[in-house]
Scaffold this motif. Structure first.
Motif, mmCIF file in Angstrom:
data_model
loop_
_atom_site.group_PDB
_atom_site.id
_atom_site.type_symbol
_atom_site.label_atom_id
_atom_site.label_comp_id
_atom_site.label_asym_id
_atom_site.label_seq_id
_atom_site.Cartn_x
_atom_site.Cartn_y
_atom_site.Cartn_z
ATOM 1 N N PRO A 172 23.847 60.568 49.293
ATOM 2 C CA PRO A 172 23.549 61.079 50.360
ATOM 3 C C PRO A 172 24.770 61.808 50.908
ATOM 4 N N TYR A 173 25.856 60.268 51.004
ATOM 5 C CA TYR A 173 27.252 61.006 51.445
ATOM 6 C C TYR A 173 27.945 62.192 51.272
ATOM 7 N N ALA A 174 27.045 62.340 49.968
ATOM 8 C CA ALA A 174 28.126 63.950 49.781
ATOM 9 C C ALA A 174 27.869 64.855 50.145
ATOM 10 N N ARG A 175 26.007 64.714 50.120
ATOM 11 C CA ARG A 175 25.547 65.731 50.837
ATOM 12 C C ARG A 175 25.334 65.456 52.822
ATOM 13 N N GLU A 182 28.772 64.017 60.854
ATOM 14 C CA GLU A 182 29.283 62.366 61.070
ATOM 15 C C GLU A 182 28.501 61.490 61.956
ATOM 16 N N ALA A 183 27.342 61.509 62.131
ATOM 17 C CA ALA A 183 26.372 60.424 62.644
ATOM 18 C C ALA A 183 25.522 59.733 61.529
ATOM 19 N N ALA A 184 25.167 61.454 60.548
ATOM 20 C CA ALA A 184 24.859 60.311 59.477
ATOM 21 C C ALA A 184 25.972 59.631 58.582
ATOM 22 N N LEU A 188 25.419 55.984 57.259
ATOM 23 C CA LEU A 188 25.637 54.769 56.118
ATOM 24 C C LEU A 188 26.745 54.650 55.154
ATOM 25 N N GLU A 189 27.812 54.794 56.316
ATOM 26 C CA GLU A 189 28.767 53.646 56.419
ATOM 27 C C GLU A 189 28.945 52.212 56.856
ATOM 28 N N ALA A 190 27.586 51.952 57.829
ATOM 29 C CA ALA A 190 27.662 50.883 58.380
ATOM 30 C C ALA A 190 26.336 50.287 57.476
ATOM 31 N N ARG A 191 25.769 51.119 56.814
ATOM 32 C CA ARG A 191 24.928 50.430 56.239
ATOM 33 C C ARG A 191 25.418 49.765 54.750
ATOM 34 N N LEU A 293 16.740 56.840 51.144
ATOM 35 C CA LEU A 293 18.580 58.102 50.809
ATOM 36 C C LEU A 293 17.741 59.034 50.969
ATOM 37 N N ASP A 294 17.083 59.419 49.908
ATOM 38 C CA ASP A 294 16.507 59.996 48.853
ATOM 39 C C ASP A 294 16.242 61.811 49.961
ATOM 40 N N THR A 295 16.057 61.436 51.586
ATOM 41 C CA THR A 295 16.131 62.392 52.103
ATOM 42 C C THR A 295 16.735 62.638 53.130
ATOM 43 N N MET A 296 18.363 61.872 53.915
ATOM 44 C CA MET A 296 19.015 61.947 54.467
ATOM 45 C C MET A 296 19.739 62.774 54.223
ATOM 46 N N CYS A 297 19.778 63.978 55.051
ATOM 47 C CA CYS A 297 20.840 65.123 54.670
ATOM 48 C C CYS A 297 20.184 66.308 54.075
ATOM 49 N N ARG A 298 19.523 66.279 54.158
ATOM 50 C CA ARG A 298 18.644 67.501 53.184
ATOM 51 C C ARG A 298 18.455 68.354 53.710
#
Length: 298
Positions: A172-175, A182-184, A188-191, A293-298
């Motif tokens: 998810p980070y790469a996507r 940047e918000a996502a 992810l960093e916080a998570r 996580l699978d759906t983040m930034c799709r």
């Protein structure tokens, strides 16, 4: 009553005095998960190595040789790891899941990784095995058979006693980086840090409940791009809790890990969860997850 209170106080002091020891281990070298635009395997590895060096944290890396064929440029990341003096060990050639194969097939995959380890490690010890997916057999019989095979080949088992599913956040980070979200990325960093903190509390509590003491923990990590970004902060979290970083060799001198040091016939993996079940201790609910996580930034 006074004796009881003194006994409880002594027990509390003993727990408080126990040093938090963590052995850092990294699976899936030299290529784990997707890379964000502009990143390289060498760069990711170099950043992880730099953070470990700053924290004076030794680490064991576990390799899947197949990645050097899939991504030939990743081979140089292994040289970076070794140039820093960090050891490497066996995670099977193809990241083979034992539960889905025969022990003979699994052995062949283990053996295929060995020439690369000999070249990279020279005279240093590389005969540690980390089971891919932490899968140690689909039955007690297969588990025992695999352990006998590994014992004959001189391996010790690198079990896991702390984990926060870092692997699940790297794709998810790469996507999200690729999308410029940047918000996502911040989410992810916080998570990532929240999961690390939750797992620390979880496993320390589980060790105390199951064993009446704390063991040196073997932490499962991966060499992913988000891991590289977050490594300084992650290590700072552990240091803020008084952690001392030790080698895998040092951590596994604890009697808890004895079944893994001379792996013969055991009926189940050496885990804190299994120790809790054996002692009739309830396992606390895991306070971190990989949902969504699978759906983040799709």
């Amino acid at each position: 009553m006074r004796r009881l209170l003194l006994g409880l106080a002594a027990s509390f002091c003993a727990w408080s005095a126990q040093a938090l020891e963590i052995a850092m281990t990294f699976d899936d070298l030299p290529a784990h998960a997707a890379l964000p635009p502009g990143e390289t395997r060498v760069g990711v590895t170099a950043r992880i190595i730099a953070a470990l060096a700053d924290a004076k944290a030794p680490a064991m890396g576990f390799i899947n040789g197949v990645q050097t064929e899939r991504e030939p440029d990743s081979t140089a990341a292994l040289a970076v790891w070794r140039a820093a003096g960090q050891p490497l060990a066996n995670h099977t050639w193809s990241h083979m899941r034992l539960d889905d194969h025969s022990v003979a097939e699994f052995e062949a995959d283990v053996v295929r990784n060995e020439p690369m380890l000999r070249r990279l490690m020279g005279d240093e010890d590389w005969r540690w095995l980390r089971y891919p997916y932490l899968a140690e057999g689909k039955s007690p019989e297969q588990h025992a058979q695999a352990r006998r095979m590994l014992a004959k080949r001189g391996y010790r088992i690198a079990g896991v006693t702390m984990d926060f599913s870092d692997w699940a956040l790297n794709d998810p980070y790469a996507r999200c980086v690729a999308n410029g979200d940047e918000a996502a990325v911040a989410a992810l960093e916080a998570r990532y840090l929240a999961a690390a903190k939750a797992s620390l509390t979880h496993y320390r509590g589980l060790s105390r409940a199951a064993l009446g003491r704390e063991i040196p923990y073997v932490l499962l990590m991966h060499a992913g791009a988000l891991d590289a970004r977050m490594m300084p902060q992650l290590l700072a979290v552990y240091r803020s809790e008084g952690a001392r970083f030790v080698t895998l060799e040092q951590a596994t001198r604890d009697p808890f890990y004895a079944p893994d040091m001379k792996p013969g016939e055991t009926s189940e993996p050496t885990t804190l969860e299994n120790a809790a079940r054996a002692n009739g201790v309830s396992i606390p609910v895991q306070e971190w997850d990989v949902a969504g996580l699978d759906t983040m930034c799709r």
